[in-house]
Scaffold this motif. Structure first.
Motif, PDB file in Angstrom:
ATOM      1  N   LYS A  71      19.002  35.492   2.540  1.00  0.00           N
ATOM      2  CA  LYS A  71      19.646  34.247   2.973  1.00  0.00           C
ATOM      3  C   LYS A  71      18.664  33.081   2.935  1.00  0.00           C
ATOM      4  CE  LYS A  71      23.260  36.039   5.973  1.00  0.00           C
ATOM      5  NZ  LYS A  71      23.769  36.062   7.360  1.00  0.00           N
ATOM      6  N   HIS A  72      17.443  33.322   3.388  1.00  0.00           N
ATOM      7  CA  HIS A  72      16.419  32.276   3.402  1.00  0.00           C
ATOM      8  C   HIS A  72      16.102  31.820   1.977  1.00  0.00           C
ATOM      9  CE1 HIS A  72      12.929  30.025   4.743  1.00  0.00           C
ATOM     10  NE2 HIS A  72      12.209  30.639   3.815  1.00  0.00           N
ATOM     11  N   ARG A  73      15.929  32.755   1.054  1.00  0.00           N
ATOM     12  CA  ARG A  73      15.630  32.413  -0.336  1.00  0.00           C
ATOM     13  C   ARG A  73      16.771  31.608  -0.948  1.00  0.00           C
ATOM     14  NH1 ARG A  73      10.699  33.002  -2.631  1.00  0.00           N
ATOM     15  NH2 ARG A  73      11.759  33.352  -4.572  1.00  0.00           N
ATOM     16  N   ASN A  74      18.012  32.009  -0.674  1.00  0.00           N
ATOM     17  CA  ASN A  74      19.158  31.288  -1.229  1.00  0.00           C
ATOM     18  C   ASN A  74      19.284  29.892  -0.635  1.00  0.00           C
ATOM     19  OD1 ASN A  74      19.901  33.241  -3.018  1.00  0.00           O
ATOM     20  ND2 ASN A  74      21.449  34.137  -1.698  1.00  0.00           N
ATOM     21  N   SER A  75      19.013  29.742   0.660  1.00  0.00           N
ATOM     22  CA  SER A  75      19.121  28.418   1.279  1.00  0.00           C
ATOM     23  C   SER A  75      18.034  27.495   0.741  1.00  0.00           C
ATOM     24  CB  SER A  75      19.047  28.508   2.800  1.00  0.00           C
ATOM     25  OG  SER A  75      17.748  28.859   3.228  1.00  0.00           O
ATOM     26  N   ARG A  76      16.851  28.013   0.472  1.00  0.00           N
ATOM     27  CA  ARG A  76      15.781  27.190  -0.113  1.00  0.00           C
ATOM     28  C   ARG A  76      16.152  26.761  -1.513  1.00  0.00           C
ATOM     29  NH1 ARG A  76      10.480  30.490   0.691  1.00  0.00           N
ATOM     30  NH2 ARG A  76      10.254  29.707  -1.407  1.00  0.00           N
ATOM     31  N   GLY A  77      16.794  27.643  -2.277  1.00  0.00           N
ATOM     32  CA  GLY A  77      17.239  27.291  -3.619  1.00  0.00           C
ATOM     33  C   GLY A  77      18.299  26.210  -3.584  1.00  0.00           C
ATOM     34  N   THR A  78      19.211  26.289  -2.617  1.00  0.00           N
ATOM     35  CA  THR A  78      20.253  25.278  -2.459  1.00  0.00           C
ATOM     36  C   THR A  78      19.643  23.944  -2.079  1.00  0.00           C
ATOM     37  OG1 THR A  78      21.799  26.994  -1.772  1.00  0.00           O
ATOM     38  CG2 THR A  78      22.386  24.729  -1.223  1.00  0.00           C
ATOM     39  N   GLU A  79      18.642  23.970  -1.174  1.00  0.00           N
ATOM     40  CA  GLU A  79      17.976  22.732  -0.769  1.00  0.00           C
ATOM     41  C   GLU A  79      17.262  22.102  -1.961  1.00  0.00           C
ATOM     42  OE1 GLU A  79      15.322  23.752   2.402  1.00  0.00           O
ATOM     43  OE2 GLU A  79      16.950  24.371   3.718  1.00  0.00           O
TER      44      GLU A  79
END
Length: 97
Positions: A71-79
């Protein structure tokens, strides 16, 4: 890793880790403005392991780590994608690809 105290609010990125006798030296990443070295003795390490093993929050974090990491990796990618999109507005001339 964020380190927050009355003295500082610092984003700590891990750099070189080495041993000096019986002490583990954890250096900050060379790109950091404030160079830091954490000295960890064997007693400090055991205290850390004991704190982790006796903390329900830490144990839950360890058990759910793969999901949290994903989840953290995906949220950083979205940001990053949002920042990139805001830095490069489309010209309005069709699809961006």
């Amino acid at each position: 890793m964020r380190v927050t105290s009355k003295l500082a609010d610092v984003e700590f990125r891990f750099g070189r880790i080495e041993r000096d006798g019986s002490t583990l030296l954890i250096n900050s990443h060379p790109s950091q403005a404030m160079q830091t070295t954490v000295h960890m003795s064997p007693d400090d390490f055991l205290a850390f392991l004991k704190a982790m093993a006796t903390s329900p929050s830490a144990l839950f974090f360890l058990l759910t780590f793969p999901v949290l990491w994903f989840k953290h990796r995906n949220s950083r990618g979205t940001e990053r994608a949002a920042v990139t999109a805001s830095n490069h507005p489309q010209s309005g001339m069709g699809e961006p690809w």
